[in-house]
Enzyme design. Structure first.
Site, PDB file in Angstrom:
ATOM      1  N   GLU A  15      22.345 -58.106  10.910  1.00  0.00           N
ATOM      2  CA  GLU A  15      21.188 -57.434  11.489  1.00  0.00           C
ATOM      3  C   GLU A  15      20.613 -56.510  10.415  1.00  0.00           C
ATOM      4  O   GLU A  15      21.344 -55.710   9.836  1.00  0.00           O
ATOM      5  CB  GLU A  15      21.625 -56.634  12.718  1.00  0.00           C
ATOM      6  CG  GLU A  15      20.526 -56.372  13.739  1.00  0.00           C
ATOM      7  CD  GLU A  15      19.337 -55.641  13.163  1.00  0.00           C
ATOM      8  OE1 GLU A  15      18.214 -56.043  13.460  1.00  0.00           O
ATOM      9  OE2 GLU A  15      19.522 -54.673  12.404  1.00  0.00           O
ATOM     10  N   CYS A  63      19.074 -49.653  17.779  1.00  0.00           N
ATOM     11  CA  CYS A  63      19.488 -51.030  17.494  1.00  0.00           C
ATOM     12  C   CYS A  63      19.192 -51.949  18.661  1.00  0.00           C
ATOM     13  O   CYS A  63      19.236 -51.535  19.814  1.00  0.00           O
ATOM     14  CB  CYS A  63      20.979 -51.043  17.169  1.00  0.00           C
ATOM     15  SG  CYS A  63      21.556 -52.672  16.722  1.00  0.00           S
ATOM     16  N   CYS A  66      23.634 -53.641  19.372  1.00  0.00           N
ATOM     17  CA  CYS A  66      24.655 -52.877  20.098  1.00  0.00           C
ATOM     18  C   CYS A  66      23.988 -51.828  20.969  1.00  0.00           C
ATOM     19  O   CYS A  66      24.455 -50.700  21.095  1.00  0.00           O
ATOM     20  CB  CYS A  66      25.626 -52.234  19.129  1.00  0.00           C
ATOM     21  SG  CYS A  66      24.823 -51.078  18.009  1.00  0.00           S
ATOM     22  N   HIS A  70      24.653 -47.220  21.954  1.00  0.00           N
ATOM     23  CA  HIS A  70      23.939 -45.984  21.605  1.00  0.00           C
ATOM     24  C   HIS A  70      23.482 -45.251  22.861  1.00  0.00           C
ATOM     25  O   HIS A  70      23.507 -44.025  22.935  1.00  0.00           O
ATOM     26  CB  HIS A  70      22.732 -46.291  20.713  1.00  0.00           C
ATOM     27  CG  HIS A  70      23.122 -46.689  19.324  1.00  0.00           C
ATOM     28  ND1 HIS A  70      23.644 -45.795  18.428  1.00  0.00           N
ATOM     29  CD2 HIS A  70      23.106 -47.890  18.692  1.00  0.00           C
ATOM     30  CE1 HIS A  70      23.918 -46.427  17.293  1.00  0.00           C
ATOM     31  NE2 HIS A  70      23.613 -47.696  17.442  1.00  0.00           N
ATOM     32  N   ARG A 484      31.238 -52.297  16.325  1.00  0.00           N
ATOM     33  CA  ARG A 484      31.432 -52.284  14.861  1.00  0.00           C
ATOM     34  C   ARG A 484      32.173 -51.068  14.347  1.00  0.00           C
ATOM     35  O   ARG A 484      32.337 -50.916  13.151  1.00  0.00           O
ATOM     36  CB  ARG A 484      30.082 -52.444  14.162  1.00  0.00           C
ATOM     37  CG  ARG A 484      29.556 -53.862  14.271  1.00  0.00           C
ATOM     38  CD  ARG A 484      28.057 -53.966  14.096  1.00  0.00           C
ATOM     39  NE  ARG A 484      27.614 -55.245  14.628  1.00  0.00           N
ATOM     40  CZ  ARG A 484      27.486 -55.503  15.932  1.00  0.00           C
ATOM     41  NH1 ARG A 484      27.755 -54.587  16.841  1.00  0.00           N
ATOM     42  NH2 ARG A 484      27.123 -56.702  16.337  1.00  0.00           N
ATOM     43  N   SER A 507      28.056 -48.796  10.916  1.00  0.00           N
ATOM     44  CA  SER A 507      27.631 -49.433   9.663  1.00  0.00           C
ATOM     45  C   SER A 507      27.215 -48.388   8.631  1.00  0.00           C
ATOM     46  O   SER A 507      27.112 -48.697   7.444  1.00  0.00           O
ATOM     47  CB  SER A 507      26.520 -50.457   9.901  1.00  0.00           C
ATOM     48  OG  SER A 507      27.038 -51.555  10.641  1.00  0.00           O
ATOM     49  N   CYS A 551      25.373 -54.101  10.484  1.00  0.00           N
ATOM     50  CA  CYS A 551      24.149 -53.886  11.248  1.00  0.00           C
ATOM     51  C   CYS A 551      23.380 -52.772  10.559  1.00  0.00           C
ATOM     52  O   CYS A 551      23.721 -51.602  10.689  1.00  0.00           O
ATOM     53  CB  CYS A 551      24.414 -53.519  12.686  1.00  0.00           C
ATOM     54  SG  CYS A 551      22.841 -53.188  13.500  1.00  0.00           S
TER      55      CYS A 551
HETATM   56 NI1  NFE Z   1      23.310 -52.254  15.387  1.00  0.00          NI
HETATM   57 FE1  NFE Z   1      26.098 -50.842  16.028  1.00  0.00          FE
HETATM   58  C1  NFE Z   1      27.641 -51.412  16.619  1.00  0.00           C
HETATM   59  C2  NFE Z   1      26.459 -49.157  16.505  1.00  0.00           C
HETATM   60  S1  NFE Z   1      26.308 -50.498  14.049  1.00  0.00           S
HETATM   61  S2  NFE Z   1      25.172 -52.827  15.858  1.00  0.00           S
HETATM   62  O1  NFE Z   1      28.577 -51.884  17.016  1.00  0.00           O
HETATM   63  O2  NFE Z   1      26.701 -48.139  16.859  1.00  0.00           O
HETATM   64  O3  NFE Z   1      27.264 -50.383  13.058  1.00  0.00           O
END
Ligand code: NFE
Ligand code: MG
Length: 574
Positions: A15, A63, A66, A70, A484, A507, A551
């Site tokens: 991503e 994002c 995921c 968030h 992640r 990430s 990501c």
């Molecule tokens: Ni955009 Fe995420 C996950 C978060 S990123 S995918 O899992 O938080 O590293």
């Protein structure tokens, strides 16, 4: 010494926009590596001045992958600030939505984003379908399972389907990859098993997206979480909705045990040599914030499915406690103003784009002595960390957490590999599969717990609070485990409005550039020592980077809405 400077940009099957530069020596071994995000976003700034109850809906736009994670972290940060504890049904619903995200993300990652680093599709066409059935049985038997969809007709059909595309010169999703590289080690039959499961996982992906929407209302970006609980009262009361969720969960669980795990046993065995050498290991420090509440105590007192902790220098004999005040972000090598290590409560996100460095043969290279990425460098107690499923499994294993230890030990015993194999690219990929099985199993318990709690008459989904009293001058943290890795949201509230907001994302930890001491980020250090069979086809670099499931949208969470050109460089899609 003859060295080569490789540029892989963009890294595909992730991503967002990630660029890797690697220096390889005359033996094609990586001696230096740089990870750069070439995209810029800006959610944290947007949140300032808002009503804290709205943060979740905006923060989840960090994002599109995921998303729910968030949303949940942001709501939890505000609940922490307001000192609100959610009811049992809300806890279970949140665990189930986030659990469904884990199943979705991990299965999609392994098959659609990572498998082509292990599986050579062109070789699969040479396989003998009859022998493939026996081969599939062999790997499934390792864990006492029946092989997923293993039958001669299925394999013949898969070959015919892909051959048709090849003959028409339309490889489509399989169009660009390093086919024929010596870095591929599976036999034609093993490649055919992988290809067949790749196609089955496409169907499953649709179901898993649906699963998140059953209690989430929609997907991506569910909408049933609010500060204080969840809003899906009608759905948890409806036995048909619960049954639908359970039916998809059962299918995903079966696929995980019969296909996903078996394929990881297969790849892990075929690549065991390099895994035992520690190829792809990286920083060797692993951090988990802990995640998935198992009881209804206030958030920071409750027992968690994944324990919190840090394992340093690959030493499984000791686990360090986490103290969130020791988290800072450094921007020495990131395109932001300032260079000091700030705690997220005081974090600043002021862009300072300084461009690329030297240009040779029309390729502009990263200015690695200075700033070279939109990703900040997070530090824990002034040390670099890796986060993610591998960190969760390592911290759980080293903490002697009964459940995690059982799943990890089971895997290692079945694969006949020592625990040291975890510190590698193979280990990172295996940890994600182990975690998927664990998650699918415990979600069966959670969905039954939810059904039974509702059946016993508990319909409470929300804890009431008086906004005007709780939202004066306060602050809160949402620290949890996203698919992640370790994810934190920090919110400061003044007079009922957001004063400062910072997210430090998985990430960001893993894909970060060097820090103020010149120490490498997790992606960067994981590449050192990797031998590339053919520098024109840096398959081994991709395999290790993909093993983190990057990501970059998450990692940067800022966007340039003016469409400004951020750099000129050679784009070589692969
Ligand atoms: Ni955009 Fe995420 C996950 C978060 S990123 S995918 O899992 O938080 O590293
Ligand atoms: Mg941030």
């Amino acid at each position: 010494m003859a060295t080569k400077h490789l540029v892989i940009d963009p890294i595909t099957r992730i991503e967002g926009h990630l660029r890797i530069e690697a220096i390889i020596d005359e033996n094609n071994v990586v001696t230096d590596a740089y990870s750069s995000s070439t995209m810029f976003r800006g959610i944290e700034e947007i949140l300032k001045g808002r009503d804290p109850r709205d943060c979740g809906l905006l923060a989840m736009r960090i994002c599109g992958v995921c998303t729910g994670t968030h949303y949940q972290r942001s709501i939890e940060a505000v609940e922490h600030a307001f000192d609100v504890t959610i009811p049992k049904n809300a806890r279970l619903v949140r665990n189930l939505i986030q659990g469904a995200l884990y199943l979705h993300d991990h299965i999609v990652h392994f098959y659609h984003l990572h498998a082509l680093d292990w599986v050579d599709i062109t070789e699969a066409l040479k396989a003998d379908p009859k022998a493939t059935v026996l081969e599939a049985q062999k790997w499934a038997n390792i864990s006492g399972q029946r092989p997923w969809n293993a039958n001669e007709d299925v394999y013949v059909q898969v070959q015919e389907r892909v051959t048709k595309y090849v003959k028409q010169g339309r490889l489509g999703i399989f169009g660009n990859a390093y086919w024929g590289s010596k870095g591929f080690k599976l036999t034609p039959e093993q490649n055919l098993i992988g290809l067949s499961h790749y196609l089955d996982a496409l169907e499953l992906q649709r179901e898993l997206a649906k699963m998140m929407a059953i209690f989430g209302g929609k997907n991506p970006h569910p909408q049933s979480f609010v500060v204080g609980g969840v809003t899906c009262v009608q759905d948890i009361k409806n036995p048909a909705r619960i049954a639908e969720f359970k039916q998809i969960l059962k299918k995903a669980r079966k696929f995980t045990k019969e296909a996903y795990l078996s394929d990881v046993y297969m790849a892990g065995t075929m690549y065991a040599d390099e895994a035992l050498e520690g190829i792809g290991g990286g920083v060797g420090n692993y951090m988990s914030y802990g995640g998935f509440r198992l009881d209804d105590l206030p958030f920071y007192n409750s027992a968690k499915l994944f324990p919190a902790g840090i394992v340093k220098n690959r030493d499984l004999s000791k686990v360090y406690e986490i103290d969130q005040t020791k988290i800072t972000e450094d921007v020495t090598h990131a395109w932001y103003e300032g260079s000091t290590n700030l705690h997220p409560y005081d974090g600043v996100t002021k862009p300072n784009y300084t461009g690329f460095g030297k240009k040779e043969d029309n390729i502009a290279y990263l200015d690695t002595k200075n700033k070279y990425s939109w990703i900040k460098s997070p530090l824990y107690n002034d040390e670099r960390m890796e986060v993610g499923p591998l960190a969760r499994m390592i911290v759980g294993y080293a903490s002697n957490n009964e459940r995690i230890k059982k799943y990890v030990t089971n895997f290692l015993t079945n694969a006949n590999l020592p625990a040291s194999v975890l510190f590698s690219t193979v280990g990172r990929t295996a940890a994600r599969a182990i975690e998927t099985e664990l998650m699918a199993d415990i979600m069966m318990e959670w969905i039954d717990e939810l059904a039974s709690n509702v059946a016993h008459g508990d319909l409470s989904t929300w804890t009431e609070f008086d906004f005007n009293t709780v939202a004066k001058n306060t602050k809160g943290i949402g620290l949890e485990e996203a698919p992640r890795g370790a994810l934190g949201h920090w919110v400061k509230i003044k007079d009922g409005k957001v004063e400062n907001y910072q997210a430090v994302v998985p990430s960001t930890w893993n894909a970060a550039p060097r820090d103020y001491k010149g120490r490498l980020g997790a992606y960067e250090s994981s590449l050192i020592g990797t031998k590339v069979a053919n520098p024109d086809q840096p398959l081994e670099i991709l395999r290790t980077i993909h093993s983190f499931d990057p990501c970059i949208a998450c990692a940067v969470h800022i966007i340039d809405t003016n469409g400004k050109e951020l750099g000129v460089y050679k784009v070589n899609p692969i």
